[in-house]
Enzyme design. Structure first.
Site, mmCIF file in Angstrom:
data_model
loop_
_atom_site.group_PDB
_atom_site.id
_atom_site.type_symbol
_atom_site.label_atom_id
_atom_site.label_comp_id
_atom_site.label_asym_id
_atom_site.label_seq_id
_atom_site.Cartn_x
_atom_site.Cartn_y
_atom_site.Cartn_z
ATOM 1 N N GLU A 416 2.900 -10.583 -32.947
ATOM 2 C CA GLU A 416 2.640 -11.921 -33.479
ATOM 3 C C GLU A 416 1.467 -12.601 -32.788
ATOM 4 O O GLU A 416 1.620 -13.629 -32.133
ATOM 5 C CB GLU A 416 3.919 -12.759 -33.382
ATOM 6 N N GLU A 492 10.911 -4.861 -36.593
ATOM 7 C CA GLU A 492 12.093 -5.685 -36.320
ATOM 8 C C GLU A 492 12.870 -5.810 -37.620
ATOM 9 O O GLU A 492 12.273 -6.001 -38.679
ATOM 10 C CB GLU A 492 11.704 -7.093 -35.839
HETATM 11 C C1 GAL Z 1 10.202 -12.270 -34.441
HETATM 12 C C2 GAL Z 1 9.550 -12.078 -33.089
HETATM 13 C C3 GAL Z 1 10.555 -11.826 -32.004
HETATM 14 C C4 GAL Z 1 11.658 -12.835 -32.103
HETATM 15 C C5 GAL Z 1 12.295 -12.771 -33.456
HETATM 16 C C6 GAL Z 1 13.367 -13.795 -33.673
HETATM 17 O O1 GAL Z 1 9.348 -12.931 -35.285
HETATM 18 O O2 GAL Z 1 8.648 -11.012 -33.116
HETATM 19 O O3 GAL Z 1 9.915 -11.897 -30.766
HETATM 20 O O4 GAL Z 1 11.152 -14.105 -31.904
HETATM 21 O O5 GAL Z 1 11.335 -13.053 -34.422
HETATM 22 O O6 GAL Z 1 14.365 -13.744 -32.735
#
Ligand code: GAL
Length: 966
Positions: A416, A492
Site C-alpha cells: 500500500e 490478503e
Molecule cells: C490491508 C493492509 C493490511 C491491513 C489490512 C486490514 O489493506 O494491507 O496491512 O491494514 O488491510 O487489517
C-alpha cells in the site's frame, strides 16, 4: 529572526557511513560478540531536549535508567518513556515530508562492554551491527561518530575498527521515533520505537567473506541440482553429503533431493575462505513462470498462506527465537504452507526456520505509505525523487540480507504505497540482482513491473472471474495481454477480525478449481494486543485507544487467527480444515482419499477410522486404517466396515503426522498432529415425537403441564426441579466485527441496520393463552419500536407427563423490506449455579453457517466458561451448531424435527454487545441459553465481503422446536 535547520533525522538520505549490505550469517568461525544486554537509557520528549554530548560523556549516565536491548522503550518504564500507539492508515503526525515534529520521542543509549582479550583488532576489521532500530539511529563508539541509519526492519553495519580498543568500549546511540524515513513506514501496526533487534560486534578477519550468494537450482527433468556459490573473496564450497568440494564461482551439477515447502531438504555445507568458514544450509529449487503460472521445480504451487507481523504481547516486535519457532510450528500444525512477511523483512532467523521446516516465503520490503491516501497521494514517496535513494537502499538491503534462503520464492516491494517510478526502480534493481525469484507488489494493478496479478480482499465473484481469465480489460491493450497471462495471488484475503472469517471454503474452492488462482495469504496471523488490568482487577487485551492515543483505530489491530497469547482462534481451526491438502471424503461404506499436495507423498501420515454410535450412551470403536502411500495428485478409495445401527452413527477417518515428521517432533508431546479428516453421518431411524398425552391444569394462578409450571400469562416458570426464565423469541446477537463492517458487495453495514431496526429491543406482547386438552398455546407478537414489522410467535407446549415439548411458530408481518435477521431462536434463563454442559452435536468449537467446516459430530462436555470464545472485542461467539441433545446443568434439551444451535453464557447478548473489553463482562444472575433455529452468516465484511447469499437469514414463516426433560 532566527531560523532553525532541520534535524539530521529529517534528511531523507537513508544511511551515512553504513557498510555495504550483505547476507545474514547466523554462524561463522569469525569471532562475534552479542551486545544484547541491559543498556543505559535516557528518554527525552524531543531530540532538542539534550544535545549529543552524552555520546562521549560517561558522567551523563548519572541521569540514565536501564533498558533491555533489544526492546521497544514504550513497553518499559510504565509510561515514563511514552506509550505504544496504534493507527492503521493515517500518519500520527502532520504530513510534511521529510520534516517531522519537534515533539519527537528520543532515546539516548549507552553500553559499555569488554572486548574479549583474544579479539584481533589489527586483523581485518570489526563491524558493529544493528538488526533493527526504529526509526533513525546515530551511532558512536568510544565517542567517535560512526554513522546514521534508517530502515527500521533492516540491518545496518558500521565499520568500528578505528574506534575499537582493547578492554572497555562504549557504544552510544541516539534513536528518534520520527524521521524522514517514518514516511516510508506507515504499516498497519503499533508505533513502537527503539533498538528492537540484536546488536552484535563482528570480527571480520583478513580474507573473511565479505559476501556470498548461493545459487542452488533444481532441474526437475533430470533430478539434478546445480550449485554455484559466489563469494568475495573466493574460496571453496564443501557439501559432504553430495561429495562436492569445488572452488567458489564454479558450477557443479549432481543428483539431489530438491527443496520444497513440503519436502524441505537442506544440505549442510561449508564456505571456506582463508579467513573464515561459514556453515551453509543449501536447498535446491527453481522458481519459473510458464503457462501463466508460478512454478517451483516445474510444478504449479498453491499458496495456503498467512500474513505474519512480528508480535508478542510482552515484547512487541522484539520477538525471540522461541517465539519465531512457535509461529513456524503453529503454521505447520495448521496446514499453512506459505507466509508473507507483512509488511517488512522479519528477523532473519525466522527465515532460517522457514528453510528448515518448509514454508514458501514472500519476503516483503519495509515499505508502506498508505497515509498519503488521506492527502490524495500528493508527495507520495513512491513517486518522489527525494526518496528514490532511500527506497533503492531498502530493496537492496532486503535482497542482500535474505538472498540465501531457499524458502523465499517471491520478493515483494512493500505494501500500500500507491504508485510511482521508485517502485519500478526497486523492481528493476531486484530483477537484475536476483532474477531467480518472482516480484510482487499489489499496488501495481496493471502488473507492469511485477510477475503476478495480485489483489487484496477481492470478492469471490471477482476471483472466479479472474480464474476464468475474464477480468475487465486494462485500458492499455499490451499491458492487458501481459497481465492476462499472469498467475493470480490474493496477497490478503478473509479478514480474521473477531468472530469468523466466514466464506474461507468458497475461496479455497476457487483456488482448487482454477489453476491461475495460486492461492492466497489470510489476513492475518496474530492479534496485536497488550495485556492490561482494568479498575476491577481483571486482565484484558488492550488495543488502539487504550494507551491514551490522540488518534487511533481501535480494535482493528485485533484481526489475527491467533489470540494475542498465541492460542488458535476458531478462525484458524476452520482455515486448517479448509486448506488441508489431504482430502478425505467418507461415504456410507467407503472413503476416498486424495493427496492434493504439490510435491510430497503421504508417507508422513498415519490413519485411523473411528465409528461412533449415538444411542443412549455413545459407543466408539477405532481402528488403524491401512492407506497406501499416495504420491502428489494420487487418490484411492477404500472400503469401510460400517455395521448398520438404529442410532445416528458417525464414521470419521483421520490422518495425523507421524512422530518422525520434523514439526511433529518439535511440538509439545500430545499436541494436535491431525492433518486431515472426513466424516460421514448415517441418520437414525426416525424417533417417535414426544406425544402430548397430558392436559394442562389450571391451579390458582399457575398452569401445570406434565413437569412444567407456567404463570397465567403463559410464561414458563419451572421444569421439574429447575426454575427457568421463560423461553422467548430472540433475534439479536451481539454484533460481530464483521457485522459492523461494510459489505464490499452489497455496501450494507448490517450492525447499523439491525440497531436502527431496534432488533435488540424486541417487545413481546401476549395476546392469548389457550389451554386445550393436549397443549398449552401462548400467542404473542414480538416487535420492535418505531416500525409496524412484527414476528407473530406462537409457543405450543405439550407433554407426555415426563418431558415438555415446545414448538415455536414464527410468522413475519408488516414491512420487512430486505432486512436480514441476526439470528432466530428462543432464549431462556437457568439458575446461576448451572455449569456443566454436555452435548451431542457439531463441535468441539463454535461454528456458524459459513464457518463450520472444522466442526464434526461428536459428544462433547464443557463448562459454561469453556464454551466462550474470548474475542478481544466482545461479540457474538460460542455457538455450537446442529445439536441433537444437550444437558445444560440439570436440564436436558432434545431436538425435534431439526437439530438446533446452542449458546450458553453467563451474560446476555445485550451485555456482550455493550462490553468493549473482556473485563467489562459481569456474571449475571442467570445462565442464558439460546436455542437457535438459524443464524445469519458471518462473512468477512470487517474488510471484504459479507456472507454469501446462501448464508443470509431472511425473515420467513418458520417452525422449530425442542423437548425439555429434567
Ligand atoms: C490491508 C493492509 C493490511 C491491513 C489490512 C486490514 O489493506 O494491507 O496491512 O491494514 O488491510 O487489517
Amino acid at each position: 529572526m532566527v531560523s532553525f535547520h532541520p534535524g539530521e533525522h529529517e534528511n531523507p538520505v537513508p544511511q551515512i557511513n553504513a557498510a555495504a549490505p550483505r547476507s545474514w550469517v547466523p554462524k561463522s568461525t569469525a569471532q562475534r560478540l552479542s551486545l544484547n544486554a541491559d543498556w543505559k537509557f535516557r528518554w527525552s520528549p524531543s531530540p532538542l531536549t539534550h544535545d549529543e554530548g552524552f555520546a562521549a560523556d560517561k558522567s551523563s549516565e548519572a541521569d540514565f535508567d536501564t533498558l533491555p536491548v533489544p526492546s521497544h522503550w514504550v513497553l518499559h518504564g510504565d509510561g515514563k518513556y511514552g506509550r505504544q500507539a496504534y493507527v492503521n492508515i493515517r500518519y500520527p503526525l502532520p504530513i510534511d515530508p521529510p520534516r517531522v515534529p519537534d515533539e519527537n520521542p528520543t532515546g539516548d543509549y549507552r553500553y559499555t562492554f569488554e572486548l574479549p582479550s583474544d579479539w584481533k583488532i589489527e586483523d581485518g576489521k570489526t563491524l558493529l551491527r544493528f538488526d533493527g532500530v526504529d526509526s533513525w539511529a546515530k551511532v558512536w563508539l568510544n565517542g567517535k561518530y560512526l554513522g546514521t541509519s534508517t530502515g527500521s526492519r533492516l540491518p545496518v553495519e558500521f565499520d568500528a575498527t578505528a574506534a575499537l580498543r582493547a578492554g572497555a568500549n562504549t557504544v552510544a546511540v541516539r534513536v528518534v521515533q520520527w524521521s524522514a524515513a517514518t514516511y516510508l513506514e506507515d504499516q498497519d501496526q503499533w508505533w513502537m520505537p527503539g533498538i528492537f533487534r540484536d546488536v552484535t560486534l563482528l570480527h571480520r578477519p583478513k580474507a573473511s567473506v565479505d559476501d556470498y550468494f548461493v545459487h542452488a537450482n533444481y532441474d526437475h527433468k533430470s533430478g539434478k541440482g546445480t550449485l554455484k556459490v559466489e563469494s568475495s573473496p573466493a574460496g571453496r564450497v564443501v557439501v559432504p553429503a553430495l561429495g562436492i568440494d569445488v572452488a567458489t564461482g564454479e558450477e557443479v551439477t549432481t543428483p539431489v533431493s530438491p527443496w520444497t515447502a513440503e519436502t524441505p531438504t537442506l544440505y549442510d555445507a561449508e564456505l571456506r575462505t582463508d579467513g573464515e568458514t561459514i556453515p551453509l544450509r543449501i536447498g535446491f529449487r527453481t522458481v519459473t513462470y510458464s503457462d501463466g503460472l508460478i512454478k517451483v521445480n516445474g510444478r504449479r504451487v498453491l499458496f495456503r498462506g498467512v500474513n505474519r507481523h512480528e508480535f508478542h504481547p510482552d515484547h512487541g516486535r522484539a520477538v525471540t527465537p522461541e517465539i519465531m519457532l512457535q509461529d513456524v510450528l503453529l503454521m505447520k500444525q495448521h496446514n499453512v504452507n506459505a507466509v508473507r512477511t507483512s509488511h517488512y523483512p522479519p528477523h532473519p532467523h525466522f527465515l532460517s526456520l522457514c528453510d528448515e521446516y518448509g514454508l514458501w516465503v514472500v519476503d516483503e520490503c519495509d515499505y508502506e505509505t498508505h497515509g498519503f491516501e488521506w492527502n490524495q497521494w500528493v508527495d507520495n514517496p513512491s513517486g518522489s525523487p527525494m526518496y528514490t535513494d532511500a527506497l533503492l537502499n531498502r530493496a537492496e538491503r532486503m535482497v542482500e540480507r535474505d538472498k540465501n534462503h531457499p524458502s523465499i520464492v517471491i520478493w515483494s516491494l512493500g505494501n500500500e504505497a500507491g504508485k510511482g517510478d521508485n517502485l519500478r526502480l526497486m523492481s528493476e534493481w531486484i530483477r537484475k540482482r536476483d532474477p531467480s525469484r518472482a516480484i510482487h507488489y499489489e499496488g501495481d494493478r496493471a502488473s507492469s513491473y511485477t510477475d503476478m496479478y495480485s489483489r487484496m480482499y477481492a470478492t469471490h465473484a471477482e476471483v472466479d472471474e479472474i480464474g476464468r481469465y475474464a477480468e475487465p480489460p486494462l485500458e492499455d491493450a499490451a499491458l492487458d495481454a501481459r497481465r492476462r497471462n499472469l498467475p493470480f495471488v490474493l496477497c490478503e484475503y478473509v479478514h480474521s477480525m473477531g468472530n469468523g472469517p466466514g466464506g474461507i471454503k468458497e475461496y479455497q474452492d476457487l483456488f482448487e478449481k482454477y489453476p491461475r488462482c495460486q492461492g492466497g495469504f489470510i489476513w492475518e496471523w496474530i492479534d496485536h494486543c497488550f495485556k492490561k488490568t482494568a479498575a476491577n482487577g481483571r486482565e484484558y487485551w488492550a488495543y488502539g485507544g487504550d494507551f491514551g492515543e490522540e488518534i487511533h483505530d481501535g480494535n482493528f489491530i485485533a484481526d489475527g487467527m491467533l489470540f494475542p497469547d498465541r492460542k488458535p482462534s476458531p478462525g484458524l481451526i476452520e482455515f486448517k480444515k479448509v486448506i488441508s491438502p489431504i482430502k478425505v471424503v467418507v461415504s456410507k461404506d467407503e472413503v476416498t482419499i486424495t493427496n492434493t499436495l504439490d510435491f510430497g507423498d503421504t508417507a508422513h501420515l498415519e490413519w485411523t477410522a473411528e465409528r461412533k454410535v449415538f444411542g443412549e450412551s455413545v459407543e466408539a470403536t477405532a481402528v488403524a486404517l491401512d492407506v497406501p502411500v499416495l504420491k502428489a495428485g494420487e487418490s484411492v478409495t477404500l472400503k469401510l466396515a460400517t455395521p448398520a445401527s438404529a442410532h445416528e452413527t458417525a464414521t470419521t477417518v483421520t490422518a495425523s503426522a507421524r512422530d518422525d515428521v520434523a514439526w511433529a517432533q518439535a511440538i509439545q508431546p500430545g499436541a494436535d498432529r491431525v492433518v486431515a479428516w472426513g466424516q460421514f453421518v448415517a441418520p437414525a431411524q426416525a424417533k417417535p415425537k414426544a406425544a402430548g398425552t397430558v392436559a394442562p391444569e389450571v391451579a390458582g394462578d399457575k398452569i401445570h403441564l406434565g413437569p412444567a409450571v407456567f404463570d397465567k400469562r403463559g410464561a414458563l416458570l419451572s421444569i421439574g426441579s429447575v426454575s427457568v426464565v421463560s423461553p422467548r423469541l430472540d433475534i439479536w446477537r451481539a454484533t460481530t466485527d464483521n457485522d459492523r463492517g461494510p459489505d464490499e458487495v452489497t455496501k450494507r453495514i448490517l450492525a447499523n441496520e439491525w440497531k436502527e431496526a431496534n432488533f435488540d429491543k424486541l417487545k413481546h406482547r401476549v395476546d392469548a393463552v389457550e389451554a386445550t386438552s393436549s397443549s398449552l398455546v401462548v400467542r404473542t407478537r414480538a416487535a420492535a419500536w418505531v416500525y409496524n414489522r412484527a414476528l407473530e410467535t406462537v409457543y405450543t407446549y405439550t407433554s407426555d407427563g415426563e418431558a415438555l415439548s415446545l414448538s415455536v411458530s414464527v410468522k413475519p408481518t408488516g414491512e420487512w423490506g430486505d432486512l436480514f435477521l441476526p439470528r432466530l431462536g428462543v432464549r431462556l434463563g437457568l439458575p446461576k449455579s448451572t455449569d456443566k454442559v454436555q452435548y451431542v452435536g457439531y463441535g468441539p468449537g463454535e461454528a456458524y453457517p459459513d464457518s463450520r467446516e472444522a466442526a464434526r459430530l461428536d459428544a462433547f462436555e464443557a463448562s459454561v466458561d469453556d464454551l466462550q470464545t474470548p474475542y478481544v472485542f466482545p461479540q457474538e461467539n460460542g455457538h455450537r451448531t446442529d445439536v441433537r441433545w444437550a444437558r445444560v446443568g440439570a436440564l436436558e434439551i432434545e431436538n425435534a424435527a431439526k437439530p438446533f444451535g446452542l449458546t450458553v453464557r453467563r451474560w446476555t447478548s445485550e451485555a456482550l454487545e455493550a462490553a468493549t473489553h473482556s473485563s467489562d463482562l459481569e456474571v449475571d444472575d442467570h445462565v442464558w441459553v439460546n436455542i437457535d433455529h438459524a443464524h445469519h452468516g458471518i462473512g468477512t465484511a470487517s474488510c471484504g465481503e459479507g456472507p454469501l447469499p446462501q448464508y443470509r437469514l431472511k425473515p420467513e414463516p418458520t417452525e422449530f422446536g425442542v423437548t425439555f426433560r429434567v
